[in-house]
Design a protein around this motif. Structure first.
Motif, mmCIF file in Angstrom:
data_model
loop_
_atom_site.group_PDB
_atom_site.id
_atom_site.type_symbol
_atom_site.label_atom_id
_atom_site.label_comp_id
_atom_site.label_asym_id
_atom_site.label_seq_id
_atom_site.Cartn_x
_atom_site.Cartn_y
_atom_site.Cartn_z
ATOM 1 N N ARG A 198 0.816 -1.209 0.000
ATOM 2 C CA ARG A 198 0.000 0.000 0.000
ATOM 3 C C ARG A 198 0.856 1.269 0.000
ATOM 4 N NH1 ARG A 198 -3.311 -3.032 3.572
ATOM 5 N NH2 ARG A 198 -2.509 -1.953 5.399
ATOM 6 N N GLY A 199 2.141 1.119 -0.167
ATOM 7 C CA GLY A 199 3.012 2.283 -0.177
ATOM 8 C C GLY A 199 2.946 3.022 -1.503
ATOM 9 N N SER A 200 3.420 4.261 -1.486
ATOM 10 C CA SER A 200 3.456 5.047 -2.722
ATOM 11 C C SER A 200 4.650 5.987 -2.668
ATOM 12 C CB SER A 200 2.161 5.846 -2.901
ATOM 13 O OG SER A 200 2.022 6.821 -1.884
ATOM 14 N N PHE A 201 5.046 6.464 -3.835
ATOM 15 C CA PHE A 201 6.135 7.436 -3.873
ATOM 16 C C PHE A 201 5.922 8.408 -5.025
ATOM 17 C CE2 PHE A 201 7.686 3.953 -6.566
ATOM 18 C CZ PHE A 201 8.154 4.634 -7.687
ATOM 19 N N ALA A 202 6.440 9.605 -4.850
ATOM 20 C CA ALA A 202 6.476 10.620 -5.910
ATOM 21 C C ALA A 202 7.947 10.932 -6.156
ATOM 22 C CB ALA A 202 5.720 11.865 -5.479
ATOM 23 N N LEU A 203 8.364 10.836 -7.394
ATOM 24 C CA LEU A 203 9.781 10.972 -7.742
ATOM 25 C C LEU A 203 9.970 12.022 -8.817
ATOM 26 C CD1 LEU A 203 12.771 9.956 -7.880
ATOM 27 C CD2 LEU A 203 11.976 8.201 -9.465
ATOM 28 N N SER A 204 10.939 12.890 -8.600
ATOM 29 C CA SER A 204 11.298 13.879 -9.624
ATOM 30 C C SER A 204 12.767 14.236 -9.440
ATOM 31 C CB SER A 204 10.425 15.138 -9.509
ATOM 32 O OG SER A 204 10.641 15.783 -8.263
ATOM 33 N N VAL A 205 13.351 14.792 -10.488
ATOM 34 C CA VAL A 205 14.720 15.283 -10.409
ATOM 35 C C VAL A 205 14.677 16.771 -10.710
ATOM 36 C CG1 VAL A 205 17.075 15.057 -11.250
ATOM 37 C CG2 VAL A 205 15.600 13.045 -11.177
ATOM 38 N N ASN A 206 15.176 17.571 -9.781
ATOM 39 C CA ASN A 206 15.120 19.021 -9.919
ATOM 40 C C ASN A 206 15.929 19.491 -11.124
ATOM 41 O OD1 ASN A 206 16.009 21.926 -9.344
ATOM 42 N ND2 ASN A 206 14.519 21.584 -7.719
ATOM 43 N N THR A 207 15.260 20.185 -12.030
ATOM 44 C CA THR A 207 15.903 20.643 -13.262
ATOM 45 C C THR A 207 17.107 21.532 -12.980
ATOM 46 O OG1 THR A 207 13.817 20.553 -14.471
ATOM 47 C CG2 THR A 207 15.538 21.930 -15.405
ATOM 48 N N ILE A 208 17.018 22.362 -11.956
ATOM 49 C CA ILE A 208 18.074 23.326 -11.670
ATOM 50 C C ILE A 208 19.243 22.677 -10.943
ATOM 51 C CG2 ILE A 208 18.622 25.494 -10.517
ATOM 52 C CD1 ILE A 208 15.688 26.278 -10.829
ATOM 53 N N THR A 209 18.945 21.930 -9.875
ATOM 54 C CA THR A 209 20.002 21.400 -9.016
ATOM 55 C C THR A 209 20.441 19.988 -9.359
ATOM 56 O OG1 THR A 209 18.419 20.496 -7.399
ATOM 57 C CG2 THR A 209 19.099 22.804 -7.129
ATOM 58 N N GLY A 210 19.579 19.223 -10.043
ATOM 59 C CA GLY A 210 19.882 17.832 -10.318
ATOM 60 C C GLY A 210 19.667 16.918 -9.130
ATOM 61 N N VAL A 211 19.046 17.440 -8.058
ATOM 62 C CA VAL A 211 18.789 16.636 -6.865
ATOM 63 C C VAL A 211 17.590 15.720 -7.109
ATOM 64 C CG1 VAL A 211 18.047 16.723 -4.439
ATOM 65 C CG2 VAL A 211 19.761 18.342 -5.290
ATOM 66 N N VAL A 212 17.732 14.450 -6.715
ATOM 67 C CA VAL A 212 16.643 13.483 -6.828
ATOM 68 C C VAL A 212 15.727 13.673 -5.614
ATOM 69 C CG1 VAL A 212 16.013 11.053 -7.019
ATOM 70 C CG2 VAL A 212 18.169 11.868 -8.012
ATOM 71 N N GLU A 213 14.489 14.080 -5.869
ATOM 72 C CA GLU A 213 13.548 14.381 -4.790
ATOM 73 C C GLU A 213 12.503 13.270 -4.705
ATOM 74 O OE1 GLU A 213 12.177 18.203 -6.033
ATOM 75 O OE2 GLU A 213 13.968 19.248 -5.298
ATOM 76 N N ILE A 214 12.400 12.657 -3.532
ATOM 77 C CA ILE A 214 11.499 11.514 -3.338
ATOM 78 C C ILE A 214 10.554 11.794 -2.176
ATOM 79 C CG2 ILE A 214 11.327 9.060 -2.794
ATOM 80 C CD1 ILE A 214 14.131 8.700 -3.949
#
Length: 388
Positions: A198-214
């Protein structure tokens, strides 16, 4: 160049890149160094500017006219885009004037948006969102002669007074958008293996910094460390969203410390239906949603509950989602009542479902002690009474 129409909204533009918060770099150099070979001309916000447009004219009536049209926009005056200010005015001007022209030129030179994604990144920064300047940033990882082509196409437009040079920044980027998408895909594959039922995640990589945001509701500290060790070249930012999902074998039903109460309960909504693996909850402070929930058989119609969802909610009627936790609230039963609130609601649903509850929800439940009657207020302004 092909002509295109851009409808640029402040809120939407923020999504293109992110918030710029740093001021002008203290090492900014107003150098007139030769741009041939793409040496660093100066630094702005720590980014290496490799090419600049020349502000060749002092008067730009065409641009001023376009800016005036933005300010005269009734939505702007009404505060639809935010509190009117000089900063917001400049943001809107850049988004409406420099941004579409710069994007069109970049796409023409690099062969469309997909072509440029393999060469660099492009984003917008706004003063109203914390940036030191309003501008469109064109970042190229390995600059070549195409950078000069972009300059050659934009400079005549500056010379005509249609756009300003300053809001257009061309800099050396450490990554391309295509590389960021690849990073995102690689991390997503590992996250899928780690994800609980039942878990979920939202994933993106910041265009400016390149940081992987989870954003997640299941990753343990040791799993976060495992991700960082598996992708040593990536920088991660983890954010827990809501409660961590129940471990396998643990119940996701939160029971009240006090089963019954003589005090009316206002929070939560009502379980209107239970079927195998799902519950339908609506009314009160809950929206009408059909939740997938493996422990549905442990719940009963009429209970007042609060649901913590996981993942997205499909907007339909009723909405569709997955319940991470279901909290059962205390059952209200006045001292002189025969039925509790949950029993009264369950009885009303059983006897009046087709008549009242196919599309309507319960907005409020009250007990009339003088008449010994439960009164259910319905969203269509009708009411159902249940003796008890």
């Amino acid at each position: 160049m092909k002509k295109r129409i851009f409808f640029v909204l402040i809120g939407a533009a923020f999504l293109i890149g992110g918030c710029g918060t740093a001021g002008l770099d203290s090492t900014e150099q107003n150098s007139s160094a030769n741009q041939e070979g793409w040496q660093t001309v100066k630094k702005v916000d720590g980014r290496e500017i490799i090419a600049e447009l020349e502000q060749s004219v002092k008067d730009f009536p065409l641009r001023e006219k376009a800016v005036a049209e933005q300010i005269d926009n009734p939505d702007y005056k009404a505060g639809f885009f935010g509190e009117p200010s000089k900063e917001l005015e400049e943001d809107m001007a850049v988004q409406a004037i420099e941004v579409p022209i710069a994007i069109e030129v970049v796409e023409e030179v690099y062969g469309g948006n997909e072509g440029f994604e393999k060469e660099g990144v492009l984003f917008i920064e706004n003063q109203a969102d914390g940036a030191a300047q309003s501008g469109i940033w064109i970042g190229v990882k390995d600059p070549d002669e195409r950078v000069q082509q972009v300059i050659d196409l934009l400079q005549p437009i500056v010379d005509e007074g249609k756009i300003l040079a300053k809001p257009i920044y061309i800099f050396r980027s450490s990554h391309t958008q295509h590389e960021l998408y690849t990073m995102q895909d690689e991390v997503a594959e590992v996250l899928k293996e780690m994800k609980q039922e039942r878990g979920s995640f939202a994933l993106s990589v910041n265009t400016i910094t390149g940081v992987v945001e989870i954003g997640h509701d299941f990753l343990k500290p040791e799993q976060q460390k495992e991700l960082e060790e598996q992708f040593l070249d990536y920088t991660f930012h983890f954010k827990q969203e809501g409660n961590i999902v129940a471990e396998p074998g643990e119940s996701a039903i939160i029971k009240p410390n006090q089963i019954m109460t003589e005090t009316p309960v206002k929070d939560g909504g009502f379980i209107m239906g239970v079927s195998e693996g799902s519950i339908f909850v609506s009314g009160g402070t809950e929206g009408a949603t059909n939740y997938s929930f493996p422990e549905a058989d442990l719940l009963t119609v009429g209970q007042r509950v609060k649901v913590e969802a996981t993942g997205g909610i499909a907007e339909s009627y009723p909405a569709q989602g997955t319940a991470k936790f279901v909290e059962i609230l205390p059952d209200y039963k006045p001292a002189d009542a025969t039925l509790s609130e949950s029993q009264a609601v369950a009885k009303a649903i059983k006897e009046k479902k087709k008549e009242f509850f196919n599309f309507n929800v319960i907005t409020e439940v009250q007990y009339d002690g003088n008449r010994k009657v439960w009164i259910l207020e319905i969203s269509d302004d009708s009411r159902v009474e249940v003796e008890g």
